[in-house]
Enzyme design. Structure first.
Site, PDB file in Angstrom:
ATOM      1  N   LYS A 109       0.844  -1.208   0.000  1.00 14.24           N
ATOM      2  CA  LYS A 109       0.000   0.000   0.000  1.00 14.24           C
ATOM      3  C   LYS A 109       0.877   1.256   0.000  1.00 14.24           C
ATOM      4  O   LYS A 109       0.621   2.197  -0.746  1.00 14.24           O
ATOM      5  CB  LYS A 109      -0.939  -0.004   1.225  1.00 14.24           C
ATOM      6  CG  LYS A 109      -2.057  -1.036   1.102  1.00 14.24           C
ATOM      7  CD  LYS A 109      -2.808  -1.269   2.415  1.00 14.24           C
ATOM      8  CE  LYS A 109      -3.850  -2.376   2.239  1.00 14.24           C
ATOM      9  NZ  LYS A 109      -4.564  -2.745   3.478  1.00 14.24           N
TER      10      LYS A 109
ATOM     11  N   GLN B 116      -4.938  -1.259   9.559  1.00 22.06           N
ATOM     12  CA  GLN B 116      -4.802  -2.607   9.002  1.00 22.06           C
ATOM     13  C   GLN B 116      -5.405  -3.640   9.955  1.00 22.06           C
ATOM     14  O   GLN B 116      -5.096  -3.662  11.132  1.00 22.06           O
ATOM     15  CB  GLN B 116      -3.312  -2.911   8.736  1.00 22.06           C
ATOM     16  CG  GLN B 116      -3.065  -4.232   8.035  1.00 22.06           C
ATOM     17  CD  GLN B 116      -3.636  -4.304   6.635  1.00 22.06           C
ATOM     18  OE1 GLN B 116      -3.703  -3.314   5.927  1.00 22.06           O
ATOM     19  NE2 GLN B 116      -4.059  -5.487   6.219  1.00 22.06           N
TER      20      GLN B 116
ATOM     21  N   ASP C 138     -11.095   2.901   3.887  1.00 21.38           N
ATOM     22  CA  ASP C 138     -11.474   1.495   3.708  1.00 21.38           C
ATOM     23  C   ASP C 138     -12.977   1.272   3.594  1.00 21.38           C
ATOM     24  O   ASP C 138     -13.420   0.161   3.337  1.00 21.38           O
ATOM     25  CB  ASP C 138     -11.001   0.701   4.933  1.00 21.38           C
ATOM     26  CG  ASP C 138      -9.709  -0.051   4.683  1.00 21.38           C
ATOM     27  OD1 ASP C 138      -9.505  -0.495   3.545  1.00 21.38           O
ATOM     28  OD2 ASP C 138      -8.943  -0.205   5.639  1.00 21.38           O
TER      29      ASP C 138
END
Ligand code: GUN
Length: 288
Positions: free
Chosen positions: A49, A93, A116
């Protein structure tokens, strides 16, 4: 011969389309990535990422709080990121260590910085079919189907897996694309039979090659979200990546399928970049 649905090709298209949008912004978008602990899978995802941000010209800040951090400590970190003017997107994460209340942490992220699409407000927008950041993996799969001319309308889509990250949002996005959707999970009776009814089969279970040839209707489109590392003494590193679907079964029974690696994986990162650019555009358009 089935069509191999290349996530790498679609990723490159998506990233190239973002470049003029980035160039039109007064400053680079900023993405904060919070990684706790040393889960090898999470470390690889986060590295990829951060690299994608650097390649595209997105500013990124990686935060690695101590592994024993509390929920309150995480909330403080998120509150600081919410207040930072150089940060447009925040990604925590998953999974988080056991002592942390993941739900509380995801709720602490400002909904308008939620790279997200995991914040309950944005999940609500997804359910209602309104614009908002979407979970990256299912959004990438929809983008891939669109770009390969595979229209879910009127098709029977079966999603195996009911996670908040993939299965549930995938089911909703397919529903919004007018598919008839079945979501299967670990308690589903006759899993193979349910899967065999699928025109579009999405496997997001996290079990290596659980889906075998007898699960696949001949000519179905098979999307394999699985990324399982298994021991393989014949491989150079002693391990190899395998999806949730038996690769030989996909290559012989389907009409189109995503390979592992090189299928769904690259799309997730492309959609994270897309969400981050979108969040920056909205923030920078707003009068301050
Ligand atoms: N863990 C596995 N997939 C994801 C993802 O898409 N986003 C985050 N934040 N964590 C994950």
């Amino acid at each position: 011969m089935p069509t191999v649905l290349s996530g790498v090709t679609i990723r490159d298209q998506i990233l190239n389309e973002l470049k003029p949008r980035l160039a039109a912004l007064p400053r680079p978008p900023g993405l904060a990535v919070v990684l706790i602990g040393h889960d090898p899978g999470s470390e690889v995802y986060v590295r990829n990422k951060i690299k994608a941000c650097a390649d595209l010209g997105i500013y990124s800040d990686k935060l690695t709080p101590p592994e024993d951090i509390s929920t309150a400590g995480m909330r403080d970190i998120i509150a600081e990121l919410n207040a930072r003017p150089d940060i447009d997107g925040i990604l925590v994460q998953m999974p988080l260590p056991k002592q942390i209340d993941s739900r509380a942490v995801l709720e602490a992220v400002a909904a308008d910085k939620d790279a997200d699409g995991f914040h309950p407000t944005n999940v609500g927008h997804l359910v209602a079919g309104r614009p908002a950041p979407r979970a990256c993996t299912p959004a990438g799969i929809i983008e891939m189907l669109k770009r390969y001319g595979i229209d879910p309308a009127g098709k029977h889509a079966v999603v195996v897996g009911r996670s908040d990250i993939v299965g549930k949002p995938m089911g909703l996005l397919l529903l919004h694309a007018n598919a008839t959707v079945t979501i299967c999970h670990s308690r589903t009776a006759n899993l193979a039979e349910e899967c065999r009814r699928a025109d579009i089969l999405v496997a997001a279970i996290g079990k290596p090659a659980l889906v075998t040839a007898d699960f696949i209707k001949p000519g179905a489109v098979v999307i394999d979200v699985g990324m399982n590392r298994i021991a393989d003494p014949t491989a150079a590193k002693g391990t190899r990546l395998i999806g949730d679907v038996d690769p030989d079964a996909m290559a012989t029974v389907s009409s189109a399928y995503t390979p592992v690696p090189g299928g769904v994986g690259p799309l997730t990162i492309a959609m994270l970049m897309s969400n981050t650019v979108e969040l920056a555009e909205r923030r920078l358009r707003k009068p301050s």
